[in-house]
Design a protein around this motif. Structure first.
Motif, PDB file in Angstrom:
ATOM      1  N   ASP A 243       0.848  -1.193   0.000  1.00 24.92           N
ATOM      2  CA  ASP A 243       0.000   0.000   0.000  1.00 24.92           C
ATOM      3  C   ASP A 243       0.880   1.238   0.000  1.00 24.92           C
ATOM      4  OD1 ASP A 243      -1.995   1.884   0.276  1.00 24.92           O
ATOM      5  OD2 ASP A 243      -2.502   1.363   2.342  1.00 24.92           O
ATOM      6  N   ASP A 244       0.674   2.121  -0.978  1.00 24.30           N
ATOM      7  CA  ASP A 244       1.392   3.389  -0.990  1.00 24.30           C
ATOM      8  C   ASP A 244       0.421   4.565  -0.980  1.00 24.30           C
ATOM      9  OD1 ASP A 244       0.383   3.241  -3.542  1.00 24.30           O
ATOM     10  OD2 ASP A 244       2.289   3.631  -4.563  1.00 24.30           O
ATOM     11  N   SER A 245      -0.804   4.327  -0.505  1.00 23.93           N
ATOM     12  CA  SER A 245      -1.819   5.379  -0.514  1.00 23.93           C
ATOM     13  C   SER A 245      -1.485   6.519   0.439  1.00 23.93           C
ATOM     14  CB  SER A 245      -3.191   4.794  -0.162  1.00 23.93           C
ATOM     15  OG  SER A 245      -3.200   4.258   1.147  1.00 23.93           O
ATOM     16  N   ARG A 246      -0.604   6.269   1.428  1.00 25.08           N
ATOM     17  CA  ARG A 246      -0.214   7.325   2.372  1.00 25.08           C
ATOM     18  C   ARG A 246       1.184   7.850   2.103  1.00 25.08           C
ATOM     19  NH1 ARG A 246      -3.634   7.731   6.787  1.00 25.08           N
ATOM     20  NH2 ARG A 246      -2.466   9.665   7.092  1.00 25.08           N
TER      21      ARG A 246
ATOM     22  N   TRP B 244       5.032   3.924   3.444  1.00 23.92           N
ATOM     23  CA  TRP B 244       4.734   2.857   2.499  1.00 23.92           C
ATOM     24  C   TRP B 244       4.628   1.550   3.280  1.00 23.92           C
ATOM     25  CZ3 TRP B 244       7.976   6.837   1.781  1.00 23.92           C
ATOM     26  CH2 TRP B 244       7.983   7.534   0.553  1.00 23.92           C
ATOM     27  N   THR B 245       3.664   0.717   2.962  1.00 18.43           N
ATOM     28  CA  THR B 245       3.543  -0.599   3.581  1.00 18.43           C
ATOM     29  C   THR B 245       4.093  -1.647   2.617  1.00 18.43           C
ATOM     30  OG1 THR B 245       1.615   0.038   4.887  1.00 18.43           O
ATOM     31  CG2 THR B 245       1.945  -2.314   4.502  1.00 18.43           C
TER      32      THR B 245
ATOM     33  N   ASP C 141       6.541  -1.189   7.575  1.00 28.67           N
ATOM     34  CA  ASP C 141       6.190   0.147   7.101  1.00 28.67           C
ATOM     35  C   ASP C 141       7.460   0.992   7.059  1.00 28.67           C
ATOM     36  OD1 ASP C 141       3.553  -0.504   6.905  1.00 28.67           O
ATOM     37  OD2 ASP C 141       2.857   0.826   8.480  1.00 28.67           O
TER      38      ASP C 141
END
Length: 223
Positions: free
Chosen positions: A195-198, A203-204, A214
């Protein structure tokens, strides 16, 4: 220093970075940190006396880690209220002393590691970890080594998860200007992006066998 910092005694990471002579410093999950490489343990230890003098002058309580490869100076976050308003002055004094001693600022080596302990929303695992690790409470949800040598722990509930199953992962705090390279290196080493939405806050990632990490840069740019 901003008026809000004068009133509260605390400043943000952005305010810290705007101060003069702190370019060697990065703000990690545990507070501002600088790494200075050295030619020997004696060379590294030569910074200890200036750090102590600066600590006395500015009223800052630093942690100093001396190794043959260099010295790490941290301004630990003991309260979650922010960075002490006196931190930039202390950091600048340490950086100037390091330059005079021939110690090399190496901000790309700055980091802090936190174990994110995920737990069922109806389960409180913090007392177990406090007892097992000999840690102290930090705030309402975290735990810390009394002398801040081990990784910090954060305890966060997952609503609706299956009770009895842990979903813990590592938070690796890195300088903001090193984060993308760290993510790219981890993926090149066999990891995958979950997940890179944040991003660019964090980054996860997952390892080849699905352990979570993370890569977090948000403390270095926050506020």
């Amino acid at each position: 220093m901003s008026e809000s910092a004068n009133e509260s005694g605390w400043i943000s990471a952005a305010e810290f970075h705007r101060a003069p002579d702190v370019s060697a410093w990065r703000v990690m999950g545990t507070g501002p940190q600088a790494v200075f490489t050295a030619t020997s343990i004696v060379h590294a230890a030569s910074l200890v006396a200036p750090v102590v003098a600066a600590a006395e002058r500015f009223g800052v309580l630093p942690d100093v880690d001396v190794r043959p490869e260099g010295v790490v100076v941290r301004i630990p976050d003991r309260t979650f209220e922010g960075i002490p308003a006196a931190a930039p002055g202390f950091a600048a004094a340490v950086s100037i002393a390091a330059a005079e001693l021939g110690l090399i600022p190496t901000p790309e080596l700055a980091k802090s590691i936190q174990l994110y302990v995920a737990q069922h929303s109806q389960t409180d695992t913090r007392p177990f970890f406090l007892a097992a690790l000999g840690y102290d409470e930090l705030g309402d949800t975290d735990a810390v080594d009394p002398v801040r040598c081990g990784p910090q722990l954060a305890f966060n509930p997952i609503a609706g998860d299956i009770q009895g199953r842990g979903r813990s992962h590592l938070d690796v705090y890195v300088p903001a200007d090193e984060a993308q390279a760290r993510v790219d290196a981890a993926i090149a080493a066999g990891g995958r992006l979950v997940d890179d939405s944040r991003a660019p806050d964090w980054w996860t990632l997952a390892s080849p066998d699905n352990h979570g990490v993370d890569i977090a840069a948000w403390p270095d740019v926050d506020g």
